[in-house]
Design a protein around this motif. Sequence first.
Motif, PDB file in Angstrom:
ATOM      1  N   GLY A 188      21.250  -3.945  48.228  1.00 16.89           N
ATOM      2  CA  GLY A 188      22.401  -3.156  48.779  1.00 16.89           C
ATOM      3  C   GLY A 188      22.670  -1.864  48.120  1.00 16.89           C
ATOM      4  O   GLY A 188      23.950  -1.426  47.945  1.00 16.89           O
ATOM      5  N   GLN A 189      21.775  -1.378  47.364  1.00 13.49           N
ATOM      6  CA  GLN A 189      22.115  -0.015  46.585  1.00 13.49           C
ATOM      7  C   GLN A 189      22.590   1.023  47.506  1.00 13.49           C
ATOM      8  O   GLN A 189      22.038   1.119  48.756  1.00 13.49           O
ATOM      9  CB  GLN A 189      20.832   0.308  45.765  1.00 13.49           C
ATOM     10  N   PRO A 190      23.374   2.004  46.783  1.00  8.87           N
ATOM     11  CA  PRO A 190      24.170   2.956  47.610  1.00  8.87           C
ATOM     12  C   PRO A 190      22.955   4.244  47.853  1.00  8.87           C
ATOM     13  O   PRO A 190      23.217   5.092  47.101  1.00  8.87           O
ATOM     14  CB  PRO A 190      25.199   3.423  47.016  1.00  8.87           C
ATOM     15  N   ILE A 191      21.777   3.885  48.409  1.00 10.39           N
ATOM     16  CA  ILE A 191      20.583   4.994  48.411  1.00 10.39           C
ATOM     17  C   ILE A 191      20.373   5.392  49.757  1.00 10.39           C
ATOM     18  O   ILE A 191      20.824   4.301  50.809  1.00 10.39           O
ATOM     19  CB  ILE A 191      19.623   4.635  47.784  1.00 10.39           C
ATOM     20  N   ARG A 192      20.095   6.422  50.346  1.00 14.93           N
ATOM     21  CA  ARG A 192      19.695   6.550  51.780  1.00 14.93           C
ATOM     22  C   ARG A 192      18.344   7.092  52.169  1.00 14.93           C
ATOM     23  O   ARG A 192      17.926   7.795  51.117  1.00 14.93           O
ATOM     24  CB  ARG A 192      20.598   7.258  52.603  1.00 14.93           C
ATOM     25  N   LEU A 193      17.921   7.095  52.951  1.00 14.96           N
ATOM     26  CA  LEU A 193      16.625   7.724  53.369  1.00 14.96           C
ATOM     27  C   LEU A 193      17.036   9.309  54.055  1.00 14.96           C
ATOM     28  O   LEU A 193      17.759   9.480  54.581  1.00 14.96           O
ATOM     29  CB  LEU A 193      15.955   6.973  54.825  1.00 14.96           C
ATOM     30  N   ALA A 194      16.465  10.254  53.285  1.00 11.26           N
ATOM     31  CA  ALA A 194      16.776  11.601  53.512  1.00 11.26           C
ATOM     32  C   ALA A 194      15.674  12.533  54.403  1.00 11.26           C
ATOM     33  O   ALA A 194      14.480  12.510  54.130  1.00 11.26           O
ATOM     34  CB  ALA A 194      16.711  12.072  51.966  1.00 11.26           C
TER      35      ALA A 194
ATOM     36  N   GLU B 155      23.358   7.747  48.157  1.00 11.07           N
ATOM     37  CA  GLU B 155      23.944   7.708  49.360  1.00 11.07           C
ATOM     38  C   GLU B 155      24.812   9.022  49.545  1.00 11.07           C
ATOM     39  O   GLU B 155      24.895   9.611  50.681  1.00 11.07           O
ATOM     40  CB  GLU B 155      24.650   6.582  49.654  1.00 11.07           C
ATOM     41  N   GLU B 156      25.486   9.343  48.486  1.00 10.79           N
ATOM     42  CA  GLU B 156      26.515  10.566  48.341  1.00 10.79           C
ATOM     43  C   GLU B 156      25.744  11.887  48.446  1.00 10.79           C
ATOM     44  O   GLU B 156      26.559  13.166  48.447  1.00 10.79           O
ATOM     45  CB  GLU B 156      27.505  10.485  47.181  1.00 10.79           C
ATOM     46  N   ASN B 157      24.667  11.911  48.239  1.00 12.07           N
ATOM     47  CA  ASN B 157      23.796  13.229  47.909  1.00 12.07           C
ATOM     48  C   ASN B 157      23.666  13.622  49.613  1.00 12.07           C
ATOM     49  O   ASN B 157      22.581  13.097  50.174  1.00 12.07           O
ATOM     50  CB  ASN B 157      22.961  12.961  47.337  1.00 12.07           C
ATOM     51  N   THR B 158      24.284  14.601  49.883  1.00  9.72           N
ATOM     52  CA  THR B 158      23.990  15.148  51.282  1.00  9.72           C
ATOM     53  C   THR B 158      23.317  16.550  51.304  1.00  9.72           C
ATOM     54  O   THR B 158      23.072  16.929  52.424  1.00  9.72           O
ATOM     55  CB  THR B 158      25.451  15.352  52.122  1.00  9.72           C
ATOM     56  N   THR B 159      23.090  17.113  50.183  1.00 12.09           N
ATOM     57  CA  THR B 159      22.328  18.201  50.096  1.00 12.09           C
ATOM     58  C   THR B 159      20.919  18.305  50.015  1.00 12.09           C
ATOM     59  O   THR B 159      20.298  19.323  50.191  1.00 12.09           O
ATOM     60  CB  THR B 159      22.572  19.009  48.776  1.00 12.09           C
ATOM     61  N   VAL B 160      20.117  17.105  50.013  1.00 13.53           N
ATOM     62  CA  VAL B 160      18.767  17.076  49.813  1.00 13.53           C
ATOM     63  C   VAL B 160      18.102  16.266  51.100  1.00 13.53           C
ATOM     64  O   VAL B 160      18.659  15.201  51.285  1.00 13.53           O
ATOM     65  CB  VAL B 160      18.153  16.232  48.615  1.00 13.53           C
ATOM     66  N   ASN B 161      17.419  17.024  51.935  1.00 16.87           N
ATOM     67  CA  ASN B 161      16.927  16.353  53.001  1.00 16.87           C
ATOM     68  C   ASN B 161      15.404  16.776  53.418  1.00 16.87           C
ATOM     69  O   ASN B 161      14.985  16.578  54.505  1.00 16.87           O
ATOM     70  CB  ASN B 161      17.916  16.566  54.315  1.00 16.87           C
TER      71      ASN B 161
ATOM     72  N   GLU C  35       6.047   4.067  36.507  1.00 17.54           N
ATOM     73  CA  GLU C  35       5.064   2.940  36.292  1.00 17.54           C
ATOM     74  C   GLU C  35       5.361   2.361  37.772  1.00 17.54           C
ATOM     75  O   GLU C  35       4.490   1.616  38.323  1.00 17.54           O
ATOM     76  CB  GLU C  35       5.226   1.971  35.239  1.00 17.54           C
ATOM     77  N   THR C  36       6.708   2.243  38.014  1.00 18.11           N
ATOM     78  CA  THR C  36       7.075   1.304  39.490  1.00 18.11           C
ATOM     79  C   THR C  36       8.283   2.131  40.244  1.00 18.11           C
ATOM     80  O   THR C  36       8.853   2.852  39.765  1.00 18.11           O
ATOM     81  CB  THR C  36       7.770   0.019  38.889  1.00 18.11           C
ATOM     82  N   GLY C  37       8.088   1.736  41.456  1.00 15.79           N
ATOM     83  CA  GLY C  37       9.038   2.455  42.104  1.00 15.79           C
ATOM     84  C   GLY C  37      10.444   2.060  41.913  1.00 15.79           C
ATOM     85  O   GLY C  37      11.298   2.937  42.147  1.00 15.79           O
ATOM     86  N   GLU C  38      10.625   0.683  41.718  1.00 16.43           N
ATOM     87  CA  GLU C  38      12.014   0.434  41.358  1.00 16.43           C
ATOM     88  C   GLU C  38      12.647   1.362  40.248  1.00 16.43           C
ATOM     89  O   GLU C  38      14.006   1.459  40.171  1.00 16.43           O
ATOM     90  CB  GLU C  38      12.028  -1.108  40.818  1.00 16.43           C
ATOM     91  N   GLY C  39      11.856   1.671  39.157  1.00 18.45           N
ATOM     92  CA  GLY C  39      12.329   2.632  38.104  1.00 18.45           C
ATOM     93  C   GLY C  39      12.878   3.752  38.704  1.00 18.45           C
ATOM     94  O   GLY C  39      13.875   4.499  38.197  1.00 18.45           O
ATOM     95  N   ALA C  40      12.173   4.400  39.675  1.00 16.38           N
ATOM     96  CA  ALA C  40      12.687   5.652  40.342  1.00 16.38           C
ATOM     97  C   ALA C  40      13.901   5.419  41.002  1.00 16.38           C
ATOM     98  O   ALA C  40      14.821   6.350  40.995  1.00 16.38           O
ATOM     99  CB  ALA C  40      11.487   6.095  41.104  1.00 16.38           C
ATOM    100  N   PHE C  41      13.882   4.476  41.752  1.00 14.41           N
ATOM    101  CA  PHE C  41      15.304   4.288  42.365  1.00 14.41           C
ATOM    102  C   PHE C  41      16.375   3.993  41.763  1.00 14.41           C
ATOM    103  O   PHE C  41      17.417   4.677  41.924  1.00 14.41           O
ATOM    104  CB  PHE C  41      15.084   2.640  43.319  1.00 14.41           C
ATOM    105  N   ARG C  42      15.986   3.260  40.457  1.00 15.13           N
ATOM    106  CA  ARG C  42      17.298   3.163  39.406  1.00 15.13           C
ATOM    107  C   ARG C  42      17.753   4.344  39.142  1.00 15.13           C
ATOM    108  O   ARG C  42      18.910   4.732  38.862  1.00 15.13           O
ATOM    109  CB  ARG C  42      16.554   2.180  38.376  1.00 15.13           C
ATOM    110  N   ASP C  43      16.881   5.535  38.463  1.00 17.07           N
ATOM    111  CA  ASP C  43      17.017   6.849  37.977  1.00 17.07           C
ATOM    112  C   ASP C  43      17.607   7.534  39.166  1.00 17.07           C
ATOM    113  O   ASP C  43      18.442   8.527  38.843  1.00 17.07           O
ATOM    114  CB  ASP C  43      15.959   7.293  37.488  1.00 17.07           C
ATOM    115  N   VAL C  44      17.464   7.411  40.348  1.00 20.11           N
ATOM    116  CA  VAL C  44      18.257   8.223  41.619  1.00 20.11           C
ATOM    117  C   VAL C  44      19.645   7.765  41.544  1.00 20.11           C
ATOM    118  O   VAL C  44      20.602   8.464  41.456  1.00 20.11           O
ATOM    119  CB  VAL C  44      17.698   7.853  42.820  1.00 20.11           C
ATOM    120  N   LEU C  45      20.006   6.338  41.184  1.00 18.85           N
ATOM    121  CA  LEU C  45      21.276   5.778  41.250  1.00 18.85           C
ATOM    122  C   LEU C  45      22.109   6.167  39.972  1.00 18.85           C
ATOM    123  O   LEU C  45      23.212   6.729  40.009  1.00 18.85           O
ATOM    124  CB  LEU C  45      21.406   4.284  41.277  1.00 18.85           C
ATOM    125  N   LEU C  46      21.303   6.541  38.968  1.00 21.41           N
ATOM    126  CA  LEU C  46      21.707   6.840  37.564  1.00 21.41           C
ATOM    127  C   LEU C  46      22.075   8.341  37.767  1.00 21.41           C
ATOM    128  O   LEU C  46      22.682   8.988  36.711  1.00 21.41           O
ATOM    129  CB  LEU C  46      21.108   6.437  36.595  1.00 21.41           C
TER     130      LEU C  46
END
Length: 281
Positions: free
Chosen positions: A219-225, A143-149, A187-198
């Motif tokens: 409710g994870q702090p991620i956003r559509l870029a 969510e805080e990443n504003t440089t990648v769109n 292997e899974t999409g959730e694994g990728a979401f987790r590593d974005v957050l980390l």
Amino acid sequence: MKRSKNKWHIFRRTLAGALLALAAVSQLAACGSGGEKAVSGDAKDQKIVRIGTNGAFYPYSFKNTENGDKLEGYEIEIWEKLAEKLDFKIEYQLTDFASLFGALESKKIDTIVNSIALSEERKAKYLFTDPYVYSGAQLVVKEENTTVNSLEDLKGKKIGLVAGNKIMLNYIKEADPEGKIEVVTYETGEGAFRDVLLGRLDATFSTKAAALAQIKKTGQPIRLAGSQFVVIPAGSPFLINDENKAFVEEVNAALKELRDDGTIKLIAEKWYGEDISKPAE
């Protein structure tokens, strides 16, 4: 009087013996050479449809660890409704995403339920059901990443991708022919979401629907870029043969009924908050 009674007893014993013999002959006639009972002409075995899925793509198809690892999700519910309508039984086979089409080609499964996009390449090779998913590829960032769109913004950075997802990989290759974007497979999409957050990834490639569902669920702090890429419909692929053609026609007719009576719309809104079963108006 005694002779009359004796004659009656003899007649009854003879009749009983004849009936037993007739029953034995009938039993033999009803058995095949292997000793199994023959099935009557109007008896019918229930059709079994073997569905392959990785069971880890929330909310399309996933194992609910809080419910004994039961398979749940949008596509699972749709196929269960189809099974009720068309009176067939489903057997699920779990495998990683990259192996699903190999299992289909080798006839270990009959179809795939994993948000399979109807690309031109796949439509030339497989017989698809009518689409019941309309969702485009979507970049997802912290969510805080504003440089990648856009993919252009990811050059020199890392993006996560589910292994075997050739369509999204092709998007990356077209935008980055020099290979400046580092692709990390999961292997899974959730694994990728987790590593974005980390912070291990700068972005991941998902579908818009899957990303919205992930945000709604966690409710994870991620956003559509940026903007959604070209929307590609998704359905279930079968090998092309006469038997599958007839079955897919039945499935499509049942899908239409489920659309018309609002069933699919309700299932979609349950998992995504909007109806993804038809193109956006």
